[in-house]
Design an enzyme around this catalytic site. Sequence first.
Site, PDB file in Angstrom:
ATOM      1  N   LEU A 588       0.829  -1.212   0.000  1.00  0.00           N
ATOM      2  CA  LEU A 588       0.000   0.000   0.000  1.00  0.00           C
ATOM      3  C   LEU A 588       0.857   1.254   0.000  1.00  0.00           C
ATOM      4  O   LEU A 588       0.456   2.299  -0.485  1.00  0.00           O
ATOM      5  CB  LEU A 588      -0.893   0.025   1.240  1.00  0.00           C
ATOM      6  CG  LEU A 588      -2.047  -0.966   1.299  1.00  0.00           C
ATOM      7  CD1 LEU A 588      -2.677  -0.944   2.669  1.00  0.00           C
ATOM      8  CD2 LEU A 588      -3.086  -0.626   0.244  1.00  0.00           C
ATOM      9  N   GLY A 589       2.018   1.156   0.613  1.00  0.00           N
ATOM     10  CA  GLY A 589       2.872   2.333   0.666  1.00  0.00           C
ATOM     11  C   GLY A 589       4.180   2.013   1.350  1.00  0.00           C
ATOM     12  O   GLY A 589       4.354   0.957   1.953  1.00  0.00           O
ATOM     13  N   GLY A 591       7.484   3.951   3.643  1.00  0.00           N
ATOM     14  CA  GLY A 591       7.934   5.141   4.344  1.00  0.00           C
ATOM     15  C   GLY A 591       9.269   4.884   4.980  1.00  0.00           C
ATOM     16  O   GLY A 591       9.874   3.838   4.741  1.00  0.00           O
ATOM     17  N   GLY A 592       9.713   5.838   5.766  1.00  0.00           N
ATOM     18  CA  GLY A 592      10.992   5.697   6.423  1.00  0.00           C
ATOM     19  C   GLY A 592      11.010   4.510   7.376  1.00  0.00           C
ATOM     20  O   GLY A 592      12.064   4.001   7.718  1.00  0.00           O
ATOM     21  N   GLY A 594       9.318   1.500   6.987  1.00  0.00           N
ATOM     22  CA  GLY A 594       9.137   0.171   6.440  1.00  0.00           C
ATOM     23  C   GLY A 594       8.046   0.180   5.391  1.00  0.00           C
ATOM     24  O   GLY A 594       7.790   1.198   4.756  1.00  0.00           O
ATOM     25  N   VAL A 595       7.405  -0.935   5.234  1.00  0.00           N
ATOM     26  CA  VAL A 595       6.440  -1.088   4.148  1.00  0.00           C
ATOM     27  C   VAL A 595       5.067  -1.425   4.724  1.00  0.00           C
ATOM     28  O   VAL A 595       4.966  -2.138   5.721  1.00  0.00           O
ATOM     29  CB  VAL A 595       6.895  -2.220   3.205  1.00  0.00           C
ATOM     30  CG1 VAL A 595       5.995  -2.293   1.992  1.00  0.00           C
ATOM     31  CG2 VAL A 595       8.333  -1.998   2.789  1.00  0.00           C
ATOM     32  N   ASP A 711       4.570  14.467  13.203  1.00  0.00           N
ATOM     33  CA  ASP A 711       4.819  14.200  11.778  1.00  0.00           C
ATOM     34  C   ASP A 711       3.512  14.261  10.992  1.00  0.00           C
ATOM     35  O   ASP A 711       3.210  13.390  10.182  1.00  0.00           O
ATOM     36  CB  ASP A 711       5.507  12.846  11.599  1.00  0.00           C
ATOM     37  CG  ASP A 711       6.185  12.726  10.231  1.00  0.00           C
ATOM     38  OD1 ASP A 711       6.356  13.784   9.568  1.00  0.00           O
ATOM     39  OD2 ASP A 711       6.532  11.615   9.832  1.00  0.00           O
TER      40      ASP A 711
END
Length: 930
Positions: A588-589, A591-592, A594-595, A711
């Site tokens: 799905l996406g 980022g810093g 992980g997945v 964040d």
Amino acid sequence: MSHEDTHHHHHHRLLLLLFLTVLLLLPFTTADDSSVMSKLLTTLTPPPSTWTGTDFCSWDGINCDNSKRVTAINLGSKSLTGTLPADLNQLTQLKTLSLQKNSISGDLPSLSNLTFLEKVLLDANNFTSIPNNFFLGLSNLQSFSISDNLNLAPWQIPTDLTQSSNLQSFEASNANIIGSIPDFFDNFPNLQSLRLSYNNLTGSLPESFGGSEIQNLWLNNQKQGLSGDVHVLGSMTQLYQVWLQANAFTGPVPDLSKCGNLFDLQLRDNQFTGLVPKSLMGLGNLVNVTLRNNELQGPVPEFRTGVEVDVSSNSFCLPAPGDCDPQVTVLLEVAGGVGFPASLAESWKGNDACAGWTFVSCDSSGKNVTSLNFAKQKFSGIISPALANLTSLRSLTLNDNNLTGVIPKVLTTLPNLQLFDVSNNNLSGPVPEFGRSVRFSHDGNPFLGQTIASGPGGSPGTVPSSGGSGGSGSGSPKGSSVSAGMIAGIVVGVVVFIGIVLFVFCKCCGKKRHQKFNRVDNPEIGKELVKPSVVGSSSNGYGGGFSELQSQSSGDHSEMHVFEGGNVTISIQVLRQVTNNFSEDNVLGRGGFGVVYKGELHDGTKIAVKKMESGVMGTKGLNEFQAEIAVLTKVRHRHLVALLGYCIDRNERLLVYEYMPQGTLSQHLFEWSEHKTPPLSWKQRVSIALDVARGVEYLHSLAQSSFIHRDLKPSNILLGDDMRAKVADFGLVKNAPDGKYSVETRLAGTFGYLAPEYAATGRVTTKVDVFAFGVVLMEIITGRKALDENLPDERCHLVTWFRRVLISKENILKAIDQTLETEDEETLDSISKVAELAGHCTAREPFQRPDMGHAVNVLGPLVEQWKPSRPEEEDGYGIDLHMSLPQALQRWQADEGTSRTFDMSFSHTQSSIPSKPSGFADSFDSMDCR
Ligand SMILES: *[C@@H]1O[C@H](CO)[C@@H](O)[C@H](O)[C@H]1NC(C)=O
Ligand SMILES: *[C@@H]1O[C@H](CO)[C@@H](O)[C@H](O)[C@H]1NC(C)=O
Ligand SMILES: *[C@@H]1O[C@H](CO)[C@@H](O)[C@H](O)[C@H]1NC(C)=O
Ligand SMILES: *[C@@H]1O[C@H](CO)[C@@H](O)[C@H](O)[C@H]1NC(C)=O
Ligand SMILES: *[C@@H]1O[C@H](CO)[C@@H](O)[C@H](O)[C@H]1NC(C)=O
Ligand SMILES: *[C@@H]1O[C@H](CO)[C@@H](O)[C@H](O)[C@H]1NC(C)=O
């Protein structure tokens, strides 16, 4: 209209047409109301004596508008009997239906689609049922009362009511309501009065009461009784009168110190447990309190004179105010750690803990507590450090519960302890070292003993973080070598950081298109910066040296709260299966951290699995994982993404979240064409902004303890199928300290959203989130990213550019996302208000920024304004609060005062900052893109 066009050419035919139209329409419009009104004349028995003649507009109690449409029926207290006609909702212009205090009976007709209806008073009648669609489409309903209709067939509070977003008062006491109170109160920003006494409501108080404006809350005397705890009252800051008596509520009386207007608090005849919070006695406006007939413990509360108070029939330690026995005090604090469970309250009464309290054993003298046994009680919460005061304690068994938090180090000082069993809980933090004479079992606590490795070469875990009074000889040289390493680490960290910043700077403004760089929280830097505070907190006895979250909590155990409901552990096999072995197709996406994978359980439930590999992430991934679990178990809110479970598999840490089918706000704002979705409408955008504001407001002030997200950005805002938003990714959340003090912290977050003072000093307050929220608002308005490397230098940093555009009154329309329809006044007006808010939120100084509550207040009315609006209607009080865009800009400029040119260089503040963080200021300076 086409009449206009044909006017000259077909004069006669037009006249004829008009004549026919009038002939056809006029009789029908009036005929509708007259037919309903003549029915009403026959169904009411006896009809009001003045109801004679066919001109119903002249009847007593009936008001009409100019076109002879009925707008009000005012027949309160007229001794009427009979029934209401089934097609009452043909009176489409009706605004007021006031029939209270009669004996009208029969089934109520549906009022659905009466969009002008504002006031419906039906109380004290003899109606027999409410149809299912009664509330459908009542978009202007403000007051509703149906109290004291004893013969109503059982009914539930309908969800159609959510369409009545202007609702101010809902009164249905003694009206045979069953079922639970729906969790939909965030739909009613103006609701002040909710009166539902004497029904058969069951279940608990909905979370959405939190942050509502409700002043009068009457829920007393439910037949079976409302249940659960009432912590949500603590965040209902407008409360004035609270009637919860005669129910089945449990748990402690919450801290109501934010409810300064509270005047009347009726809690009697429930099963409340625990200590009466001291803050209750401090409420200045409180004059009427009943606590009678509960299971309240501890000292008898003492209110100031003038307060009418009834505290009888409880389990207080003494009959009159005064301190409890020290052992009783300690044990009650221990009970408080696990949320004052009912099972304890039933037994832990009076002032002698050795008088047969369950789970407590005493020595032969019958004076000193020697054993406490909580094994297998399903308790959740923390181990209270106050246990250290039970110096005679020999056996402490707490195994097989759901205890969280740290094992208080101070328990190692218990001189007589022989057995200490905490196995099979959910404890974390360091494992304290007990003497040889203590049998200490702590198996089955997955997070226990996991500590921050102290950098390259540092030995992890088992090194005691503070040798303390024990081995002092070898302690000091070790300490100094560590701090030398730390200084080196800081230097390296700052250099690395500057390098990263320069790198980002080049990427951002050098118009190099490939390679995006989103996240700039370097684990090395973070580790070194946070260290001083960890060392500091570990010196206070228990805890320390673990994760930020835990070390902070352990420093002040009043910040620790009972976690409700255990986490669900989910096995890695299951997660592999549902994600098709973490297949690329399910991603799905990224980022810093992980997945994120999509998964589907056997029952069709979709989930999102966030997989973090600590091998890749180092200790930061682990800390974030633990921080997230700790936070997410505490925080539940409809605008925060819910954690469903987690999994630990060797180095892998996985979190299971609810699946948000519409993905991120980022996709919908910036990548909608790639995703083949329509661009968001303005209405959707404001609604999303309001959801986010509510979620973050909850984090800041409404959750039992305060958190800072740190964040906030569109890729952390997820959308459901209804395009309602939830805030995600609490990996960086940190427990906020009480009050205004900022915490020095490692720098985390994402460039473009970083508040200037955060970037410059690394200090964080809730205003950091407000700043980021302001940036998100700007993105929502402009459809542009906070940092856009594709844009020319003067535009690449959104905040700088947007503020400049607004201040210099450069063509504002150019700033608005091209995909938005900005034809009508109302949209422009709404946009300008959000733009103004965005400006305030991104003010340079934290104290100039509003808090999230203000954002909610500003956005709330804008969202409502977007309910279907009335067609025409000039009835005297049309809304003229609308400011034109230029007016709004003018006001905003005035508010801004003299600081007219905002630029993102913070060179003046920089000089006052110690040398270490100045690297941040320098680097942020370069974000100006000049
Ligand atoms: C109310 O309006 C909706 C949509 O406008 C319509 O489908 C429905 O039939 C109406 N209900 C009644 C009871 O008139
Ligand atoms: C209410 O209606 C019931 C019948 O539905 C009737 O028996 C009763 O007397 C009525 N009560 C009052 C107070 O009018
Ligand atoms: C109240 O509602 C509960 C559950 O819905 C039901 O079991 C109970 O019989 C009701 N009590 C009364 C007095 O109506
Ligand atoms: C306090 O509440 C009781 C019971 O609801 C009521 O009789 C009394 O008048 C109230 N006192 C004040 C000062 O409002
Ligand atoms: C425990 O003992 C310490 C020191 O004697 C005291 O300050 C503290 O208040 C005690 N705590 C409780 C809960 O009695
Ligand atoms: C009970 O504890 C007190 C102080 O903690 C101690 O002085 C006393 O000797 C103890 N009594 C017994 C019978 O152990």
